[in-house]
Scaffold this motif. Structure first.
Motif, PDB file in Angstrom:
ATOM      1  N   GLU A 264       0.702  -1.285   0.063  1.00 28.46           N
ATOM      2  CA  GLU A 264       0.038   0.056  -0.005  1.00 28.46           C
ATOM      3  C   GLU A 264       0.831   1.198  -0.061  1.00 28.46           C
ATOM      4  O   GLU A 264       0.643   2.339  -0.748  1.00 28.46           O
ATOM      5  CB  GLU A 264      -1.202   0.046   1.359  1.00 28.46           C
ATOM      6  CG  GLU A 264      -2.209  -1.061   0.975  1.00 28.46           C
ATOM      7  CD  GLU A 264      -2.775  -1.189   2.356  1.00 28.46           C
ATOM      8  OE1 GLU A 264      -3.675  -2.161   2.290  1.00 28.46           O
ATOM      9  OE2 GLU A 264      -2.826  -0.309   3.405  1.00 28.46           O
ATOM     10  N   VAL A 265       1.871   1.266   0.988  1.00 28.17           N
ATOM     11  CA  VAL A 265       2.964   2.315   0.806  1.00 28.17           C
ATOM     12  C   VAL A 265       3.296   2.547  -0.616  1.00 28.17           C
ATOM     13  O   VAL A 265       3.446   3.828  -1.366  1.00 28.17           O
ATOM     14  CB  VAL A 265       3.948   2.172   1.740  1.00 28.17           C
ATOM     15  CG1 VAL A 265       5.016   3.276   1.879  1.00 28.17           C
ATOM     16  CG2 VAL A 265       3.419   2.138   3.298  1.00 28.17           C
ATOM     17  N   ASP A 267       2.169   1.672  -3.434  1.00 27.47           N
ATOM     18  CA  ASP A 267       1.318   2.267  -4.542  1.00 27.47           C
ATOM     19  C   ASP A 267       1.005   3.847  -4.296  1.00 27.47           C
ATOM     20  O   ASP A 267       1.063   4.362  -5.342  1.00 27.47           O
ATOM     21  CB  ASP A 267      -0.099   1.613  -4.117  1.00 27.47           C
ATOM     22  CG  ASP A 267      -0.074   0.007  -4.788  1.00 27.47           C
ATOM     23  OD1 ASP A 267       1.157  -0.489  -5.326  1.00 27.47           O
ATOM     24  OD2 ASP A 267      -1.070  -0.645  -4.453  1.00 27.47           O
ATOM     25  N   ARG A 268       1.241   4.304  -2.916  1.00 27.05           N
ATOM     26  CA  ARG A 268       0.891   5.484  -2.749  1.00 27.05           C
ATOM     27  C   ARG A 268       2.025   6.376  -3.273  1.00 27.05           C
ATOM     28  O   ARG A 268       1.847   7.313  -4.040  1.00 27.05           O
ATOM     29  CB  ARG A 268       0.717   5.679  -1.193  1.00 27.05           C
ATOM     30  CG  ARG A 268       0.578   7.344  -0.917  1.00 27.05           C
ATOM     31  CD  ARG A 268       0.081   7.524   0.702  1.00 27.05           C
ATOM     32  NE  ARG A 268       1.100   6.966   1.607  1.00 27.05           N
ATOM     33  CZ  ARG A 268       2.337   7.333   1.427  1.00 27.05           C
ATOM     34  NH1 ARG A 268       2.627   8.595   0.874  1.00 27.05           N
ATOM     35  NH2 ARG A 268       3.353   6.879   2.169  1.00 27.05           N
ATOM     36  N   ARG A 271       2.031   6.554  -7.250  1.00 27.02           N
ATOM     37  CA  ARG A 271       0.908   7.465  -7.517  1.00 27.02           C
ATOM     38  C   ARG A 271       1.324   8.707  -7.475  1.00 27.02           C
ATOM     39  O   ARG A 271       1.333   9.663  -8.546  1.00 27.02           O
ATOM     40  CB  ARG A 271      -0.331   7.312  -6.870  1.00 27.02           C
ATOM     41  CG  ARG A 271      -1.477   6.282  -7.475  1.00 27.02           C
ATOM     42  CD  ARG A 271      -2.719   6.296  -6.836  1.00 27.02           C
ATOM     43  NE  ARG A 271      -2.712   6.353  -5.424  1.00 27.02           N
ATOM     44  CZ  ARG A 271      -2.918   5.273  -4.751  1.00 27.02           C
ATOM     45  NH1 ARG A 271      -2.806   4.045  -5.040  1.00 27.02           N
ATOM     46  NH2 ARG A 271      -2.797   5.182  -3.296  1.00 27.02           N
ATOM     47  N   GLU A 272       2.085   9.170  -6.468  1.00 24.57           N
ATOM     48  CA  GLU A 272       2.459  10.629  -6.134  1.00 24.57           C
ATOM     49  C   GLU A 272       3.640  10.922  -7.058  1.00 24.57           C
ATOM     50  O   GLU A 272       3.502  12.073  -7.866  1.00 24.57           O
ATOM     51  CB  GLU A 272       2.913  10.587  -4.729  1.00 24.57           C
ATOM     52  CG  GLU A 272       1.871  10.871  -3.630  1.00 24.57           C
ATOM     53  CD  GLU A 272       2.499  10.628  -2.411  1.00 24.57           C
ATOM     54  OE1 GLU A 272       1.649  10.440  -1.382  1.00 24.57           O
ATOM     55  OE2 GLU A 272       3.817  11.152  -2.010  1.00 24.57           O
TER      56      GLU A 272
END
Ligand code: PPS
Length: 285
Positions: A264-265, A267-268, A271-272
């Motif tokens: 999850e980290v 992915d974030r 995306r950023e």
């Protein structure tokens, strides 16, 4: 050497065969129109692509890839040894590099050198890098995957941030002399991607030459080829007596190593950092 890296313009480089003085001198390297440059972030499958290029140039004949170390067939411009070979070489040269675009010799932008930028899912690059750096002496050795995850996502690894590297080189996409290839598409349909590379280079292989290329660049055959699997470095730069560049050679191994929280980290952060780039540039899950 300091803290397991050579530092140049704020970017960490491997400590082997690389100095700030050399990296400064490298800025004046002159690319020629007939050169072919493979560029990638470490652990993208660089040596696989180089093996394919060598076999394209030898028309599928494995003699060259079986008799000359891969780093002499397509030398690294950022290494002092590679640079010496390249400097004196006549005719078309195969050249390899992991250097970020902003530190790359500027002559590349004035030449018609064919550039192939190889990308790979950075999650797999992270895992591949972790397992290679813990058995070798090229760069600062991580103590755990958790620690390497932190370093990688912060860009504190050899050649800096994957995100910056990829954004930088991807900015050349669409130029006539630039081809973007992904590890994932190479895995999925090697034959078609090799044909695409041949078209890009203006090369033609007969069907039996292409079959031979596919055989000799396969994971299994490269794994056995001491001129390509880095086992020549065992006992010197590779400490593990069974250590090799050829680990698993698959896509998606990150799923066996990341925790749900790490996924999850990542992915974030992805995306950023990659915001604004078309998602189809990144052909992985
Ligand atoms: S380096 O050290 O940065 O130059 O490493 P690089 O060559 O870029 O990447 C090493 C990974 O590429 C895999 N590899 C292959 N995969 C599939 N087929 C072939 N023929 C092949 N050759 C190399 C190698 O196994 C490393 O990936 P992992 O995931 O660690 O197996």
């Amino acid at each position: 050497m300091s803290d397991g890296y050579v530092w140049f313009e704020g970017i960490p480089f491997p400590v082997v065969d690389c100095t700030p003085e050399h990296l400064r001198a490298m800025q004046d390297f002159v690319f020629k129109d007939e050169d072919v440059l493979t560029v990638s972030f470490p652990k993208s499958g660089t040596n696989w692509l180089v093996e394919i290029l060598c076999l394209i140039y030898s028309k599928g004949d494995p003699t060259w890839v079986q008799s000359v170390p891969i780093w002499e067939r397509s030398p690294w411009v950022e290494n002092t040894h590679g640079y010496q070979i390249l400097k004196d070489k006549e005719g078309p040269r195969l050249i390899t590099s992991h250097v970020p675009i902003h530190l790359f010799p500027k002559s590349i932008f004035q030449s018609k050198t064919k550039v192939i930028y190889l990308i790979r899912n950075p999650r797999d690059i992270l895992v591949s890098g972790y397992f290679f750096w813990i058995i070798s002496k090229f760069v600062k050795r991580p103590e755990s995957l958790e620690q390497y995850f932190e370093w990688f996502t912060q860009g504190h690894v050899a050649f800096g941030s994957w995100f910056d590297h990829t954004r930088g080189w991807m900015s050349l996409r669409g130029q006539e002399n630039v081809l973007i290839v992904s590890y994932e598409e190479l895995k999925q349909d090697t034959r078609s991607v090799v044909q695409k590379i041949c078209r890009f280079l203006g090369k033609k292989l007969e069907p039996e030459e292409l079959n031979s290329l596919l055989k000799h660049s396969s994971f299994q055959v490269m794994k056995e080829n001491k001129m390509s699997n880095y086992t020549l470095l065992r006992g010197w730069l590779i400490e593990d007596k069974n250590g090799s560049l050829m680990r698993k050679g698959i896509s998606g191994d990150w799923k066996n190593h990341f925790t749900v929280a790490q996924a999850e980290v990542f992915d974030r952060i992805f995306r950023e950092k990659m915001a604004g780039l078309p998602p189809e540039l990144f052909p992985w899950e």
